[in-house]
Scaffold this motif. Structure first.
Motif, short mmCIF file in Angstrom:
data_model
loop_
_atom_site.label_atom_id
_atom_site.label_comp_id
_atom_site.label_asym_id
_atom_site.label_seq_id
_atom_site.Cartn_x
_atom_site.Cartn_y
_atom_site.Cartn_z
N UNK A 126 12.85 57.40 34.07
CA UNK A 126 13.67 57.60 35.21
C UNK A 126 14.71 56.38 35.45
N UNK A 127 13.87 55.26 35.29
CA UNK A 127 14.54 53.91 35.44
C UNK A 127 15.70 53.79 34.27
N UNK A 128 15.42 54.20 33.34
CA UNK A 128 16.25 53.99 32.11
C UNK A 128 17.51 54.89 32.51
N UNK A 129 17.22 56.22 32.98
CA UNK A 129 18.46 57.15 33.06
C UNK A 129 19.40 56.36 34.18
N UNK A 130 18.70 55.84 35.26
CA UNK A 130 19.68 55.17 36.26
C UNK A 130 20.36 54.01 35.63
N UNK A 131 19.98 53.26 34.93
CA UNK A 131 20.37 52.17 34.25
C UNK A 131 21.57 52.63 33.69
N UNK B 4 23.00 55.43 44.50
CA UNK B 4 22.13 54.85 45.77
C UNK B 4 21.00 55.89 45.83
N UNK B 5 21.23 57.21 45.77
CA UNK B 5 20.43 58.36 45.85
C UNK B 5 18.96 58.00 44.75
N UNK B 6 19.51 57.98 43.37
CA UNK B 6 18.47 57.68 42.49
C UNK B 6 17.61 56.38 42.48
N UNK B 7 18.50 55.34 42.80
CA UNK B 7 17.91 54.01 43.07
C UNK B 7 16.95 53.81 44.03
N UNK C 248 19.91 48.86 42.74
CA UNK C 248 18.89 48.32 42.52
C UNK C 248 17.99 48.43 41.32
N UNK C 249 18.71 48.61 40.27
CA UNK C 249 17.98 48.86 39.03
C UNK C 249 17.18 47.78 38.56
N UNK C 250 18.02 46.76 38.70
CA UNK C 250 17.34 45.29 37.94
C UNK C 250 15.80 45.06 38.76
#
Lengths: 351, 391
Positions: free
Chosen positions: B286-291, B315-318, B250-252
């Motif tokens: 945090x989001x950048x790391x996920x992406x 899934x966990x981080x998102x 769900x990053x986007x």
């Protein structure tokens, strides 16, 4: 044990019984506010000289914990702690306070914690003319008057005015809050008041500061009661609910999380208890603000964990967890997030 | 770690963005932007827009009638999609029922069910969880007893999202009570109009109704609605856990929500608020790391490696980041969130701050993200066992 401790202990037992009766559906069915009056709760925080029971913050804390535990809808916090608390600190409000203590008058709080007065008061002959909108007045639909903080004309400072809700120029728009309690906007459009209805002694800023501190402690106590239930329910569920052939509470990772909930609960309990016991001492304000801030930190975490550890059942309207989470969240929205009170906390440590 | 996308891939991404932007109705975009409740028609109407380009079943291979996108295109699609306030499409048909049918179904089943899913004609729901079997699907109790050319199904499903709207439910049932639980489960497709099905709504703490209980009382299901072998349902359910791994983060969407919160903060004149700025910046990192976790996983997949269960980390981080954003929105709007009515999701009360209207409900609703789709505890268990090899 001191005499006061005895009285608080007995009060706490009465509160427990009252909450248990409500939860068990054994309420009288009568007017809840009259019940509170009959129990003596409407006069318990005020000084004995004013006709109260003199139980102060400790008494309020016991009653408010019950409000949190039982999610009681009665507007004890806005009517008794906020509006009544301000009246009790106004030298010219003895009659109004007496009527509040007797349950004859229900006065809502027309001022917000940590916000400047939203109402203006212009001198008008011998009296005043009030205008403006006060948002989010808790339980105003149960009140017959509202005690508003207003900026009086050119003289500066803050005045306190008792405004009957039936006066010409007063409009109230009510709405439900996300947790089911009700609030309203009080719109004052050139409301004329006699000079006698201004109750403060020239500037209410200092007394309102004290009322705000008392409000934060009372709300912290309510949050404490609510998160106590969240913790107990989650612990009981962890022992009962089986997945993968054993109770989920037997998984070590969940045990750690429950222990953290227990510690966070104890942090709030400790600060609320100490703040309530501090009376008017030098540490009282500092502890009260800290209790409020900690109650939000702990409350968020305990609330979110309670839902997560219950799984989907914790997401349902039928389950109590969500109602407790919403009560704590709405208290935060009403009385201000932790960051908004850091400066207040620092100011209690000076001088 | 940077992905270099080919010109063809970039052109594809531009096509997706332009088509979605041109065809997203303004009113629908507003509903999504302000977290209002969507109706069945909102979803299906939008899914028709997607289906018109065969982008509803966007993850399907060409053999199944899908667009047959490469993994890179699939990623770029998600990124373009999440950047716009589009409704999150209903996943149960396209991401779950469909892939099981085109992977394990017979030719007749593929012809019968796939077009209806792909073309957004049939609305599907998922019959997995039961009162005693949430994270632990091996504890299922719903039974299917063979009677001639039918199964007689009895039991109860719970947390069934949109069962109230569904035409079909794919369902895990016990067909053999004697063997190990994982061996006695079968995968059935059940017509929601069958006699014996009762759907009861479950209201959630945000006042919404998307979950349901589904009671199955002597429901007769033709044997030809069983996918694959009897007793192999567990295998198919596990297969699904690894399908569509690139829609898990769900990053986007989170990046869009972050920019919406930024815009709200600006509109409220809060750009000078240092604490708010710190939180926004922190969440963006945090989001950048996920992406970049996702991009790295994508690069390995494109390189022919199967990252398998590692996608659980997305899934966990998102979901954690999405929840943090929903909390930040409440904190930003603070007391403006108090004006809330039961109808607020359908019709916002006139307010100078519409973004505050759905903030509390969204915060409460988003608690589900770490619970459903395999709770984050289950995802961590998967990583501990299968990646860290902790027994």
């Amino acid at each position: 044990m001191s005499h006061l401790d005895d009285e608080i202990h007995m009060l706490a037992e009465t509160v427990d019984r009252y909450v248990a009766d409500r939860a068990g559906g054994r309420a009288s069915g009568g007017d809840a506010w009259t019940e509170l009056a009959d129990l003596g709760w409407l006069l318990l925080p005020y000084p004995e000289a004013a006709g109260g029971l003199g139980l102060g913050a400790a008494g309020v804390s016991a009653v408010m914990q019950g409000h949190g535990r039982g999610l009681l809808p009665t507007p004890y916090l806005p009517f008794i702690v906020m509006a009544g608390g301000a009246l009790a600190r106004c030298p010219r409000a003895a009659d109004a306070l007496a009527a509040v203590m007797a349950g004859e008058r229900r006065v809502a709080a027309g001022f917000a914690v940590g916000r400047p007065a939203a109402i203006t008061a212009e001198p008008d002959g011998a009296g005043w003319r009030l205008g403006g909108t006060q948002p989010h007045v808790l339980a105003v639909d149960e009140a017959d008057a509202v005690l508003v903080a207003a900026r009086p004309g050119a003289e500066g400072g803050t005045g306190l005015f008792l405004v009957g809700l039936d006066l010409p120029g007063v409009t109230v728009e009510t709405y439900p809050l996300p947790d089911g309690r009700r609030a309203g906007r009080v719109i004052l459009n050139g409301v004329a008041l006699p000079a006698a209805d201004r109750l403060d002694d020239g500037d209410a800023a200092a007394l309102l500061g004290d009322v705000e501190t008392a409000t934060l402690l009372a709300a912290a106590a309510e949050n404490l009661g609510a998160m106590q239930v969240l913790y107990e329910e989650t612990l009981a569920y962890a022992k009962l609910r089986k997945q993968f052939g054993r109770p989920i509470g037997s998984f070590q990772s969940l045990q750690f999380r429950l222990v953290d909930m227990w510690i966070k609960l104890d942090e709030v309990r400790s600060l609320v208890a100490s703040a309530a016991a501090a009376g008017d001492g030098p540490e009282a304000a500092q502890l009260a603000v800290a209790a409020w801030i900690q109650s939000l930190w702990s409350g968020r975490s305990i609330g979110e964990e309670a839902i997560q550890l219950h799984g989907a059942i914790g997401m349902t309207e039928e389950h109590a967890a969500g109602r407790y989470v919403k009560r704590i969240l709405v208290n935060e929205l009403l009385f201000g997030a932790p960051e908004r009170h850091f400066a207040r906390y620092r100011s209690t440590m000076q001088g | 770690m940077t992905m270099i996308f080919s010109d063809a891939d970039k052109a594809f991404a531009a096509d997706v963005r332009d088509y979605l932007a041109a065809n997203l109705p303004e009113e629908l975009a507003r509903k999504v932007r302000y977290n209002q409740r969507l109706t069945r028609d909102d979803y299906t109407g939008w899914q028709d827009v997607l289906a018109a380009r065969n982008w509803y079943a966007v993850g399907w291979p060409a053999e199944a009638g899908g667009p047959g996108l490469t993994q890179t295109q699939r990623y770029l699609f998600e990124r373009a999609y999440g950047a716009l306030p589009c409704p999150h499409p209903c996943q149960f048909g396209i991401a779950m029922a469909g892939p099981v049918i085109f992977t394990f179904g017979n030719e007749e089943q593929k012809e019968r069910f796939l077009p209806g899913i792909r073309e957004n004609r049939d609305f599907w729901c998922q019959g997995y969880s039961e009162p005693g079997a949430g994270s632990d699907l091996a504890a299922l109790k719903t039974t299917a007893v063979r009677e001639g050319d039918h199964y007689r199904v009895n039991g109860q499903k719970i947390w069934t999202t949109w069962a109230n709207w569904a035409d079909w439910m794919f369902c895990l049932v016990k067909t053999d009570l004697q063997v190990k639980p994982q061996r006695g489960i079968s995968f059935l497709l059940i017509d929601m109009r069958s006699p014996g099905i009762t759907v009861r709504p479950i209201r959630t703490i945000d006042g919404d109704h998307e979950f349901n209980e589904v009671f199955l009382n002597d429901v007769m299901v033709p044997v030809e609605n069983r996918i694959g072998e009897e007793g192999q349902g567990w295998t198919y359910a596990k297969f699904l856990l690894e399908f569509e791994r690139f829609s898990m983060s769900g990053a986007a969407r989170s990046r869009r929500v972050l920019s919406e919160i930024r815009a709200d903060a600006e509109a409220l004149g809060r750009t000078g608020d240092a604490r708010l700025a710190e939180r926004l910046t922190g969440l963006e990192i945090e989001l950048l790391a996920l992406e970049h976790m996702e991009l790295r996983l994508l690069a390995r997949s494109v390189g022919g490696e199967n990252p398998g269960p590692e996608a659980s980390k997305l899934k966990i981080r998102g979901t954690e980041i999405a929840q943090a954003l929903s909390r930040l929105r409440v904190d930003l709007h603070a007391e403006d969130c108090l004006v809330h009515s039961d109808a607020f999701l359908d019709a916002l009360e006139p307010s100078s701050n519409p973004a505050a209207g759905g903030a509390v409900a969204t915060y409460l609703n988003q608690r589900k993200l770490t619970i459903w789709g395999g709770s984050n505890e289950v995802q961590r268990m998967i990583l501990a066992k299968q990646i860290l090899e902790l027994g």
